[in-house]
Design a protein around this motif. Structure first.
Motif, PDB file in Angstrom:
ATOM      1  N   UNK A 229       0.859  -1.177   0.000  1.00 56.54           N
ATOM      2  CA  UNK A 229       0.000   0.000   0.000  1.00 56.54           C
ATOM      3  C   UNK A 229       0.896   1.227   0.000  1.00 56.54           C
ATOM      4  N   UNK A 230       0.492   2.243  -0.743  1.00 59.23           N
ATOM      5  CA  UNK A 230       1.292   3.463  -0.775  1.00 59.23           C
ATOM      6  C   UNK A 230       0.606   4.561   0.046  1.00 59.23           C
ATOM      7  N   UNK A 231       1.329   5.644   0.240  1.00 65.23           N
ATOM      8  CA  UNK A 231       0.820   6.735   1.076  1.00 65.23           C
ATOM      9  C   UNK A 231      -0.514   7.277   0.576  1.00 65.23           C
ATOM     10  N   UNK A 232      -0.647   7.453  -0.727  1.00 67.04           N
ATOM     11  CA  UNK A 232      -1.892   7.968  -1.284  1.00 67.04           C
ATOM     12  C   UNK A 232      -3.083   7.092  -0.943  1.00 67.04           C
ATOM     13  N   UNK A 233      -2.893   5.772  -1.024  1.00 64.73           N
ATOM     14  CA  UNK A 233      -3.985   4.847  -0.689  1.00 64.73           C
ATOM     15  C   UNK A 233      -4.308   4.913   0.796  1.00 64.73           C
ATOM     16  N   UNK A 234      -3.293   5.010   1.635  1.00 68.05           N
ATOM     17  CA  UNK A 234      -3.529   5.142   3.080  1.00 68.05           C
ATOM     18  C   UNK A 234      -4.344   6.399   3.353  1.00 68.05           C
ATOM     19  N   UNK A 235      -3.974   7.509   2.712  1.00 69.43           N
ATOM     20  CA  UNK A 235      -4.718   8.756   2.921  1.00 69.43           C
ATOM     21  C   UNK A 235      -6.150   8.647   2.416  1.00 69.43           C
ATOM     22  N   UNK A 236      -6.354   7.987   1.270  1.00 69.65           N
ATOM     23  CA  UNK A 236      -7.720   7.795   0.759  1.00 69.65           C
ATOM     24  C   UNK A 236      -8.553   6.942   1.703  1.00 69.65           C
ATOM     25  N   UNK A 237      -7.933   5.951   2.306  1.00 72.53           N
ATOM     26  CA  UNK A 237      -8.650   5.051   3.216  1.00 72.53           C
ATOM     27  C   UNK A 237      -9.002   5.762   4.526  1.00 72.53           C
ATOM     28  N   UNK A 238      -8.078   6.538   5.069  1.00 76.71           N
ATOM     29  CA  UNK A 238      -8.381   7.400   6.199  1.00 76.71           C
ATOM     30  C   UNK A 238      -8.328   6.808   7.589  1.00 76.71           C
ATOM     31  N   UNK A 239      -8.302   5.485   7.731  1.00 76.42           N
ATOM     32  CA  UNK A 239      -8.222   4.881   9.070  1.00 76.42           C
ATOM     33  C   UNK A 239      -7.498   3.544   8.963  1.00 76.42           C
ATOM     34  N   UNK A 240      -6.966   3.091  10.090  1.00 76.99           N
ATOM     35  CA  UNK A 240      -6.280   1.796  10.101  1.00 76.99           C
ATOM     36  C   UNK A 240      -7.260   0.672   9.782  1.00 76.99           C
ATOM     37  N   UNK A 241      -8.503   0.805  10.228  1.00 78.15           N
ATOM     38  CA  UNK A 241      -9.517  -0.213   9.931  1.00 78.15           C
ATOM     39  C   UNK A 241      -9.751  -0.317   8.424  1.00 78.15           C
ATOM     40  N   UNK A 242      -9.805   0.839   7.748  1.00 76.12           N
ATOM     41  CA  UNK A 242     -10.011   0.845   6.303  1.00 76.12           C
ATOM     42  C   UNK A 242      -8.788   0.298   5.566  1.00 76.12           C
ATOM     43  N   UNK A 243      -7.594   0.568   6.085  1.00 74.89           N
ATOM     44  CA  UNK A 243      -6.379   0.017   5.492  1.00 74.89           C
ATOM     45  C   UNK A 243      -6.383  -1.507   5.644  1.00 74.89           C
ATOM     46  N   UNK A 244      -6.754  -1.993   6.818  1.00 75.87           N
ATOM     47  CA  UNK A 244      -6.816  -3.439   7.027  1.00 75.87           C
ATOM     48  C   UNK A 244      -7.881  -4.076   6.136  1.00 75.87           C
ATOM     49  N   UNK A 245      -8.984  -3.376   5.896  1.00 71.49           N
ATOM     50  CA  UNK A 245     -10.024  -3.869   4.997  1.00 71.49           C
ATOM     51  C   UNK A 245      -9.485  -3.996   3.568  1.00 71.49           C
ATOM     52  N   UNK A 246      -8.603  -3.088   3.170  1.00 73.04           N
ATOM     53  CA  UNK A 246      -7.949  -3.143   1.866  1.00 73.04           C
ATOM     54  C   UNK A 246      -7.169  -4.454   1.743  1.00 73.04           C
ATOM     55  N   UNK A 247      -6.378  -4.775   2.778  1.00 75.77           N
ATOM     56  CA  UNK A 247      -5.616  -6.020   2.758  1.00 75.77           C
ATOM     57  C   UNK A 247      -6.541  -7.236   2.795  1.00 75.77           C
ATOM     58  N   UNK A 248      -7.618  -7.159   3.567  1.00 76.47           N
ATOM     59  CA  UNK A 248      -8.581  -8.267   3.608  1.00 76.47           C
ATOM     60  C   UNK A 248      -9.179  -8.521   2.227  1.00 76.47           C
ATOM     61  N   UNK A 249      -9.500  -7.465   1.502  1.00 76.57           N
ATOM     62  CA  UNK A 249     -10.073  -7.614   0.159  1.00 76.57           C
ATOM     63  C   UNK A 249      -9.087  -8.282  -0.795  1.00 76.57           C
ATOM     64  N   UNK A 250      -7.810  -8.055  -0.583  1.00 79.04           N
ATOM     65  CA  UNK A 250      -6.778  -8.648  -1.437  1.00 79.04           C
ATOM     66  C   UNK A 250      -6.518 -10.111  -1.107  1.00 79.04           C
ATOM     67  N   UNK A 251      -6.986 -10.573   0.056  1.00 76.00           N
ATOM     68  CA  UNK A 251      -6.754 -11.954   0.486  1.00 76.00           C
ATOM     69  C   UNK A 251      -7.896 -12.887   0.109  1.00 76.00           C
ATOM     70  N   UNK A 252      -8.613 -12.580  -0.940  1.00 73.47           N
ATOM     71  CA  UNK A 252      -9.727 -13.388  -1.422  1.00 73.47           C
ATOM     72  C   UNK A 252      -9.284 -14.825  -1.698  1.00 73.47           C
ATOM     73  N   UNK A 253     -10.060 -15.783  -1.205  1.00 70.34           N
ATOM     74  CA  UNK A 253      -9.793 -17.193  -1.451  1.00 70.34           C
ATOM     75  C   UNK A 253     -10.635 -17.656  -2.635  1.00 70.34           C
ATOM     76  N   UNK A 254      -9.976 -18.104  -3.670  1.00 77.09           N
ATOM     77  CA  UNK A 254     -10.659 -18.587  -4.867  1.00 77.09           C
ATOM     78  C   UNK A 254     -11.317 -19.927  -4.555  1.00 77.09           C
TER      79      UNK A 254
END
Length: 159
Positions: A115-140
């Motif tokens: 994740x880069x700084x711009x994405x962290x700023x767009x997300x705005x909270x640690x919970x939203x940043x963690x949600x970003x990582x959760x979305x990337x961990x999709x199990x096929x």
């Protein structure tokens, strides 16, 4: 001459036997295999009860658009990673959940999501940043081949 990188592509969902044969043709055309530098894909290379994992080195521009389009057209979920090419483009992970639009994530050469700084700023909270990582961990999900004549979705023994 095309810039070439390695890719991995894991797909799953429910598909008819006829569409599985069409999928196999797309996989062969894309030059993917169930092993790094392995043999050309065949119908029997699928492991029953598992998603289909595919690999290739030297993929032009790290693109497998025909396979991505096939999956989207047939509602098959996937996790796609393509390596970066020097200063041209960075590695990327694409997640498609079988519907809607695919999500793209910055990744490294080991398919770890970054994740880069711009994405962290767009997300705005640690919970939203963690949600970003959760979305990337999709199990096929597993790739299930259905018998076209069976409405109950009985699997055809290709594995």
């Amino acid at each position: 001459m095309a810039d070439r990188v390695s890719v991995t592509f894991t797909l799953g969902g429910r598909i008819s036997a006829a569409d599985y044969e069409a999928l196999a043709s797309v996989i062969v055309a894309e030059g993917l295999s169930t092993e790094w530098d392995g043999p050309a894909f065949e119908l029997s290379h699928r492991t029953e009860g598992e998603p289909l994992e595919l690999f290739a080195n030297g993929v032009a521009w790290g693109k497998v658009e025909t396979l991505e389009n096939f999956c989207a057209d047939h509602g098959l979920a996937y996790h796609f990673w393509a390596g970066g090419f020097f200063a041209e483009w960075g590695a990327e992970r694409i997640i498609y959940r079988g519907e809607g639009a695919p999500d793209s994530f910055i990744a490294d050469e080991s398919d770890r999501v970054l994740i880069d700084r711009g994405e962290v700023e767009r997300r705005g909270s640690i919970e939203a940043v963690l949600a970003y990582f959760d979305a990337a961990d999709f199990t096929v999900p597993p790739l299930v081949i259905e018998d076209e004549g069976d409405a109950a979705g009985k699997e055809v023994g290709h594995g």
